[in-house]
Scaffold this motif. Structure first.
Motif, PDB file in Angstrom:
ATOM      1  N   LYS A  96     116.384  96.828  38.267  1.00 21.53           N
ATOM      2  CA  LYS A  96     115.618  97.903  37.651  1.00 21.53           C
ATOM      3  C   LYS A  96     114.473  97.335  36.815  1.00 21.53           C
ATOM      4  O   LYS A  96     113.321  97.777  36.920  1.00 21.53           O
ATOM      5  N   GLU A  97     114.783  96.344  35.966  1.00 24.50           N
ATOM      6  CA  GLU A  97     113.747  95.710  35.143  1.00 24.50           C
ATOM      7  C   GLU A  97     112.719  95.009  36.017  1.00 24.50           C
ATOM      8  O   GLU A  97     111.516  95.064  35.749  1.00 24.50           O
ATOM      9  N   LEU A  98     113.215  94.343  37.077  1.00 26.35           N
ATOM     10  CA  LEU A  98     112.311  93.626  37.967  1.00 26.35           C
ATOM     11  C   LEU A  98     111.354  94.594  38.652  1.00 26.35           C
ATOM     12  O   LEU A  98     110.145  94.339  38.729  1.00 26.35           O
ATOM     13  N   TYR A  99     111.866  95.702  39.137  1.00 27.62           N
ATOM     14  CA  TYR A  99     111.026  96.674  39.826  1.00 27.62           C
ATOM     15  C   TYR A  99     109.962  97.235  38.888  1.00 27.62           C
ATOM     16  O   TYR A  99     108.831  97.493  39.305  1.00 27.62           O
ATOM     17  N   ASN A 100     110.307  97.416  37.626  1.00 28.63           N
ATOM     18  CA  ASN A 100     109.330  97.925  36.659  1.00 28.63           C
ATOM     19  C   ASN A 100     108.140  96.984  36.520  1.00 28.63           C
ATOM     20  O   ASN A 100     107.026  97.417  36.206  1.00 28.63           O
ATOM     21  N   LEU A 101     108.373  95.684  36.744  1.00 28.82           N
ATOM     22  CA  LEU A 101     107.310  94.693  36.596  1.00 28.82           C
ATOM     23  C   LEU A 101     106.531  94.440  37.884  1.00 28.82           C
ATOM     24  O   LEU A 101     105.353  94.080  37.832  1.00 28.82           O
ATOM     25  N   VAL A 102     107.171  94.615  39.033  1.00 30.59           N
ATOM     26  CA  VAL A 102     106.514  94.217  40.287  1.00 30.59           C
ATOM     27  C   VAL A 102     106.367  95.360  41.295  1.00 30.59           C
ATOM     28  O   VAL A 102     105.761  95.170  42.351  1.00 30.59           O
ATOM     29  N   GLY A 103     106.893  96.529  40.985  1.00 34.09           N
ATOM     30  CA  GLY A 103     106.939  97.606  41.972  1.00 34.09           C
ATOM     31  C   GLY A 103     105.597  98.073  42.486  1.00 34.09           C
ATOM     32  O   GLY A 103     105.511  98.609  43.596  1.00 34.09           O
ATOM     33  N   ASP A 143     123.205 100.250  35.698  1.00 39.36           N
ATOM     34  CA  ASP A 143     122.023  99.804  34.969  1.00 39.36           C
ATOM     35  C   ASP A 143     121.793 100.626  33.701  1.00 39.36           C
ATOM     36  O   ASP A 143     121.229 100.122  32.727  1.00 39.36           O
ATOM     37  N   ASP A 144     122.219 101.879  33.709  1.00 42.98           N
ATOM     38  CA  ASP A 144     121.928 102.768  32.589  1.00 42.98           C
ATOM     39  C   ASP A 144     123.133 103.055  31.698  1.00 42.98           C
ATOM     40  O   ASP A 144     122.974 103.562  30.588  1.00 42.98           O
ATOM     41  N   PHE A 145     124.330 102.734  32.171  1.00 39.81           N
ATOM     42  CA  PHE A 145     125.518 103.055  31.371  1.00 39.81           C
ATOM     43  C   PHE A 145     125.629 102.126  30.174  1.00 39.81           C
ATOM     44  O   PHE A 145     125.474 100.911  30.279  1.00 39.81           O
ATOM     45  N   ASP A 146     125.915 102.707  29.007  1.00 42.31           N
ATOM     46  CA  ASP A 146     126.048 101.943  27.767  1.00 42.31           C
ATOM     47  C   ASP A 146     127.162 102.582  26.949  1.00 42.31           C
ATOM     48  O   ASP A 146     127.103 103.778  26.628  1.00 42.31           O
ATOM     49  N   TYR A 147     128.194 101.796  26.608  1.00 40.31           N
ATOM     50  CA  TYR A 147     129.317 102.347  25.848  1.00 40.31           C
ATOM     51  C   TYR A 147     128.874 102.878  24.486  1.00 40.31           C
ATOM     52  O   TYR A 147     129.505 103.780  23.928  1.00 40.31           O
ATOM     53  N   ALA A 148     127.783 102.330  23.943  1.00 42.03           N
ATOM     54  CA  ALA A 148     127.323 102.741  22.613  1.00 42.03           C
ATOM     55  C   ALA A 148     126.778 104.171  22.624  1.00 42.03           C
ATOM     56  O   ALA A 148     126.801 104.854  21.596  1.00 42.03           O
ATOM     57  N   THR A 149     126.281 104.609  23.768  1.00 43.18           N
ATOM     58  CA  THR A 149     125.671 105.942  23.840  1.00 43.18           C
ATOM     59  C   THR A 149     126.431 106.896  24.761  1.00 43.18           C
ATOM     60  O   THR A 149     126.135 108.095  24.774  1.00 43.18           O
ATOM     61  N   ALA A 150     127.406 106.381  25.512  1.00 41.01           N
ATOM     62  CA  ALA A 150     128.154 107.221  26.450  1.00 41.01           C
ATOM     63  C   ALA A 150     128.956 108.280  25.696  1.00 41.01           C
ATOM     64  O   ALA A 150     129.455 108.036  24.592  1.00 41.01           O
ATOM     65  N   LYS A 151     129.094 109.448  26.314  1.00 40.05           N
ATOM     66  CA  LYS A 151     129.840 110.550  25.717  1.00 40.05           C
ATOM     67  C   LYS A 151     130.918 111.024  26.692  1.00 40.05           C
ATOM     68  O   LYS A 151     130.701 111.025  27.913  1.00 40.05           O
ATOM     69  N   PRO A 152     132.079 111.408  26.169  1.00 37.64           N
ATOM     70  CA  PRO A 152     133.105 111.977  27.061  1.00 37.64           C
ATOM     71  C   PRO A 152     132.520 113.131  27.873  1.00 37.64           C
ATOM     72  O   PRO A 152     131.814 113.985  27.338  1.00 37.64           O
ATOM     73  N   GLY A 153     132.806 113.116  29.150  1.00 28.34           N
ATOM     74  CA  GLY A 153     132.248 114.126  30.044  1.00 28.34           C
ATOM     75  C   GLY A 153     131.107 113.611  30.884  1.00 28.34           C
ATOM     76  O   GLY A 153     130.707 114.257  31.860  1.00 28.34           O
ATOM     77  N   ASP A 154     130.557 112.430  30.534  1.00 37.79           N
ATOM     78  CA  ASP A 154     129.512 111.825  31.360  1.00 37.79           C
ATOM     79  C   ASP A 154     130.099 111.393  32.692  1.00 37.79           C
ATOM     80  O   ASP A 154     131.212 110.829  32.744  1.00 37.79           O
ATOM     81  N   PHE A 155     129.357 111.617  33.778  1.00 39.87           N
ATOM     82  CA  PHE A 155     129.770 111.132  35.090  1.00 39.87           C
ATOM     83  C   PHE A 155     129.151 109.757  35.339  1.00 39.87           C
ATOM     84  O   PHE A 155     127.982 109.527  34.995  1.00 39.87           O
ATOM     85  N   VAL A 156     129.934 108.853  35.940  1.00 40.32           N
ATOM     86  CA  VAL A 156     129.461 107.493  36.201  1.00 40.32           C
ATOM     87  C   VAL A 156     129.809 107.088  37.624  1.00 40.32           C
ATOM     88  O   VAL A 156     130.683 107.686  38.268  1.00 40.32           O
ATOM     89  N   THR A 157     129.125 106.058  38.104  1.00 37.47           N
ATOM     90  CA  THR A 157     129.370 105.569  39.461  1.00 37.47           C
ATOM     91  C   THR A 157     130.611 104.688  39.510  1.00 37.47           C
ATOM     92  O   THR A 157     131.128 104.234  38.491  1.00 37.47           O
TER      93      THR A 157
END
Length: 244
Positions: A96-103, A143-157
């Motif tokens: 994801k970070e790489l694509y932001n720089l070279v996409g 790439d986007d999941f973060d335990y610091a900001t995750a909330k119960p009820g969030d769907f994840v892969t």
């Protein structure tokens, strides 16, 4: 003019060293009368032909960067022609970070550790995949999941859950839920009157491996999928209120 970047992939720590952007080369600049460059792009890539480690990559990148000169009326500026400029590099650790720089580059050339030479990268292979949606909500990927900001009820892969289970042997892994092996905290279980550990918890809501969809349930007691219990701070505040 052709916009290019060169990247070095280090498989030892899954990092990408990304060069600054190079616009054109000697042939293109002479054709358009813009800027000045000492070499053509094939000549630069010839210099990369034996590069297979980071130290050699950085040497050639500095050589490429030093070959580009700003000009006034087509004449290279002396201070840039005679001095080696510093290379502006970025270090990233995900596609994801790489694509932001070279996409948006016309060409991206990749050098891999222990594989000599640079090769054109198919940027589509690192392009972000369309976000999944489940029950009207976005499914968060690794790439986007973060335990610091995750909330119960969030769907994840599935990948988010697999990463959690791979950290340590899971404390629970059943058809009901999967729980990370390391306790997050302890809470007072009102039902038993005992202090019990809580764990990062996921429950499956749909799909099949490796495309399963899971719900993040927060920090739950063993085998449970709903957050409950009282934190130590809550107990201390309650006792302080009683003492007053």
């Amino acid at each position: 003019m052709t916009r290019r970047k060169v990247i070095f992939w280090n498989d030892l720590n899954d990092s990408y060293i990304v060069s600054e952007e190079y616009n054109g080369d000697k042939a293109e600049m002479e054709r358009f009368g813009l800027g000045a460059c000492d070499h053509t792009w094939p000549e630069f890539m010839e210099a990369m032909s034996s590069v297979s480690n980071l130290a050699d990559f950085l040497k050639v990148i500095s050589y490429i960067t030093a070959s580009y000169h700003a000009t006034v009326n087509g004449v290279p500026l002396p201070e840039q022609a005679n001095n080696l400029p510093g290379s502006r590099l970025n270090v990233v650790h995900s596609h994801k970070e790489l694509y932001n720089l070279v996409g948006d580059m016309d060409e991206v050339w990749e050098v891999k550790r222990n594989i000599p030479g640079a090769h054109l990268l198919d940027v589509s292979t690192i392009a972000p995949k369309p976000k999944q949606v489940w029950d009207g909500k976005e499914v968060i990927d690794e790439d986007d999941f973060d335990y610091a900001t995750a909330k119960p009820g969030d769907f994840v892969t599935q990948a988010v859950v697999d990463n959690a289970m791979d950290c340590l042997p899971p404390v629970c892994m059943s058809t009901r839920c999967s729980q990370m092996g390391e306790p997050y905290s302890s809470k007072l279980d009102e039902k038993t009157g005992e202090w019990r550990s809580t764990y990062a918890t996921f429950r499956k809501v749909g799909g099949e491996w490796p495309n399963g969809i899971w719900e993040y349930c927060g920090h739950c007691f063993w085998g449970e999928t709903v957050e409950r219990g009282k934190e130590m701070a809550h107990i201390q505040n309650l006792l302080a209120t009683i003492e007053r």
